[in-house]
Design a protein around this motif. Structure first.
Motif, PDB file in Angstrom:
ATOM      1  N   VAL A  40       0.872  -1.171   0.000  1.00 37.15           N
ATOM      2  CA  VAL A  40       0.000   0.000   0.000  1.00 37.15           C
ATOM      3  C   VAL A  40       0.912   1.225   0.000  1.00 37.15           C
ATOM      4  O   VAL A  40       1.796   1.350   0.847  1.00 37.15           O
ATOM      5  N   VAL A  41       0.695   2.091  -0.974  1.00 34.52           N
ATOM      6  CA  VAL A  41       1.514   3.289  -1.126  1.00 34.52           C
ATOM      7  C   VAL A  41       0.682   4.499  -0.719  1.00 34.52           C
ATOM      8  O   VAL A  41      -0.431   4.689  -1.209  1.00 34.52           O
ATOM      9  N   ASP A  42       1.225   5.318   0.171  1.00 32.71           N
ATOM     10  CA  ASP A  42       0.547   6.531   0.636  1.00 32.71           C
ATOM     11  C   ASP A  42       0.840   7.655  -0.348  1.00 32.71           C
ATOM     12  O   ASP A  42       1.926   8.232  -0.338  1.00 32.71           O
ATOM     13  N   LEU A  48       7.798   9.832   0.494  1.00 31.72           N
ATOM     14  CA  LEU A  48       7.707   8.459   0.994  1.00 31.72           C
ATOM     15  C   LEU A  48       7.269   7.484  -0.090  1.00 31.72           C
ATOM     16  O   LEU A  48       7.802   6.388  -0.193  1.00 31.72           O
ATOM     17  N   HIS A  49       6.289   7.875  -0.903  1.00 28.81           N
ATOM     18  CA  HIS A  49       5.832   6.910  -1.909  1.00 28.81           C
ATOM     19  C   HIS A  49       6.860   6.723  -3.011  1.00 28.81           C
ATOM     20  O   HIS A  49       6.988   5.637  -3.554  1.00 28.81           O
ATOM     21  N   MET A  53       8.308   3.056  -3.765  1.00 29.15           N
ATOM     22  CA  MET A  53       8.278   2.504  -5.122  1.00 29.15           C
ATOM     23  C   MET A  53       9.681   2.063  -5.552  1.00 29.15           C
ATOM     24  O   MET A  53       9.832   1.015  -6.175  1.00 29.15           O
ATOM     25  N   ASN A  54      10.679   2.827  -5.216  1.00 29.22           N
ATOM     26  CA  ASN A  54      12.059   2.435  -5.537  1.00 29.22           C
ATOM     27  C   ASN A  54      12.429   1.131  -4.839  1.00 29.22           C
ATOM     28  O   ASN A  54      13.060   0.258  -5.439  1.00 29.22           O
ATOM     29  N   GLU A  55      12.052   0.996  -3.577  1.00 29.72           N
ATOM     30  CA  GLU A  55      12.328  -0.239  -2.839  1.00 29.72           C
ATOM     31  C   GLU A  55      11.600  -1.436  -3.463  1.00 29.72           C
ATOM     32  O   GLU A  55      12.163  -2.521  -3.579  1.00 29.72           O
ATOM     33  N   ILE A  56      10.355  -1.237  -3.860  1.00 33.80           N
ATOM     34  CA  ILE A  56       9.588  -2.310  -4.501  1.00 33.80           C
ATOM     35  C   ILE A  56      10.248  -2.726  -5.802  1.00 33.80           C
ATOM     36  O   ILE A  56      10.411  -3.918  -6.085  1.00 33.80           O
TER      37      ILE A  56
END
Length: 93
Positions: A40-42, A48-49, A53-56
């Protein structure tokens, strides 16, 4: 992005073994387990998102495949989970 109602694409994706990336709408927090069947992306916090997204996108193949297996084995949206609730609803009408 969904802003109202329950996004049926989440049901379809997880039921077909595909993890999801979504924003927090409806009651998705009851169905999306972070890193297990999706994320879940805020969207209200751009810094933060973008980081999330970069981490994902940096996830390794083993981690992605594990999430796919979790989704494929999940019975989260099986009709049997909703049978009693639906039956009670129908009996009231």
């Amino acid at each position: 992005m969904t802003k109202a109602g329950f996004p049926t694409k989440v049901v379809e994706s997880i039921s077909c073994g595909t993890p999801v990336i979504t924003n927090n709408t409806s009651d998705l927090q009851n169905y999306i387990f972070e890193g297990e069947n999706g994320f879940v992306v805020d969207l209200s916090k751009p810094d933060l998102h973008l980081h999330k997204m970069n981490e994902i996108l940096k996830m390794d193949t083993m981690a992605i495949n594990k999430m796919k297996q979790n989704c494929a084995k999940s019975e989260l949206f099986s009709y049997q989970n909703f049978k009693d609730k639906t039956e009670r609803f129908l009996q009231k009408i």
